[in-house]
Design an enzyme around this catalytic site. Structure first.
Site, PDB file in Angstrom:
ATOM      1  N   HIS A  67       0.818  -1.220   0.000  1.00 38.61           N
ATOM      2  CA  HIS A  67       0.000   0.000   0.000  1.00 38.61           C
ATOM      3  C   HIS A  67       0.844   1.260   0.000  1.00 38.61           C
ATOM      4  CE1 HIS A  67       0.734  -0.944   4.269  1.00 38.61           C
ATOM      5  NE2 HIS A  67       0.557   0.338   4.550  1.00 38.61           N
TER       6      HIS A  67
ATOM      7  N   HIS B  22       0.679   5.381   1.165  1.00 38.88           N
ATOM      8  CA  HIS B  22      -0.005   6.430   1.915  1.00 38.88           C
ATOM      9  C   HIS B  22       0.082   7.714   1.113  1.00 38.88           C
ATOM     10  CE1 HIS B  22      -0.155   4.259   5.824  1.00 38.88           C
ATOM     11  NE2 HIS B  22       0.963   3.692   5.390  1.00 38.88           N
TER      12      HIS B  22
END
Ligand SMILES: [Zn+2]
Length: 137
Positions: A101, A103
C-alpha cells in the site's frame, strides 16, 4: 499472515467497512482512520501482494497511474498545498499491514518535515464523512 486474514483484503471484500475515496477494478483508496493529516488516504491494489518486492512489474504501471489520479483528486478536492507519498516495506521499515500500500499524506504550507509517529489518534467519524463528501462533490 495469509490472504484470508489480511485486513486490507477484508476491506476490499467489504467484510470491514471503510471510508472509500475511490474504487475501480484494480485499486481501492480509503481514508486512514489513524490519520497523520486531514485526508490521509491509503491506496491498495485489489490483488494481494505482501509488499513492493512482491508486486509483479506488469502490475506497477497501472497501479502508479491510479496512484497519480487519486493524488490529483485529493489535491484538488481538499485544496491541499502538497502531499507525501509514503510506502513501507518489511516491519523494520514500519510496514504493519502485510498488503502492499501507499499512503497519500496531505500537507499544508508550514507543516514542516513529515514525521511518521506511531500511536496516532483515531479520526472523528464526522471528519471522515466530511472528507468523503468533499471528494465526491
Ligand atoms: Zn491482502
Amino acid at each position: 499472515m495469509s490472504e484470508k486474514d489480511c485486513i486490507f483484503c477484508k476491506i476490499i471484500d467489504g467484510q470491514i467497512p471503510s471510508y472509500k475515496v475511490y474504487e475501480n477494478d484494480l485499486v481501492l483508496a480509503f481514508l486512514d482512520i489513524f490519520p497523520l493529516s486531514y485526508g490521509h488516504t491509503v491506496i491498495i491494489p485489489k490483488k494481494h501482494y505482501y509488499n513492493f518486492l512482491n508486486m509483479p512489474e506488469d502490475d506497477m504501471g497501472s497501479f502508479f497511474k491510479e496512484l497519480k489520479k487519486i493524488s490529483a483528486l485529493i489535491k484538488k478536492k481538499l485544496k491541499i498545498d502538497g502531499f507525501n507519498l509514503v510506502q513501507n516495506n518489511f516491519p523494520a521499515a514500519g510496514q504493519v499491514i502485510p498488503h502492499f500500500h501507499y499512503h497519500i499524506i496531505p500537507r499544508m504550507k508550514g507543516d514542516g518535515p513529515l514525521r511518521m509517529i506511531p500511536g496516532k489518534v483515531q479520526a472523528k467519524e464526522e471528519d471522515l464523512r466530511e472528507i468523503i463528501q468533499k471528494i465526491k462533490e
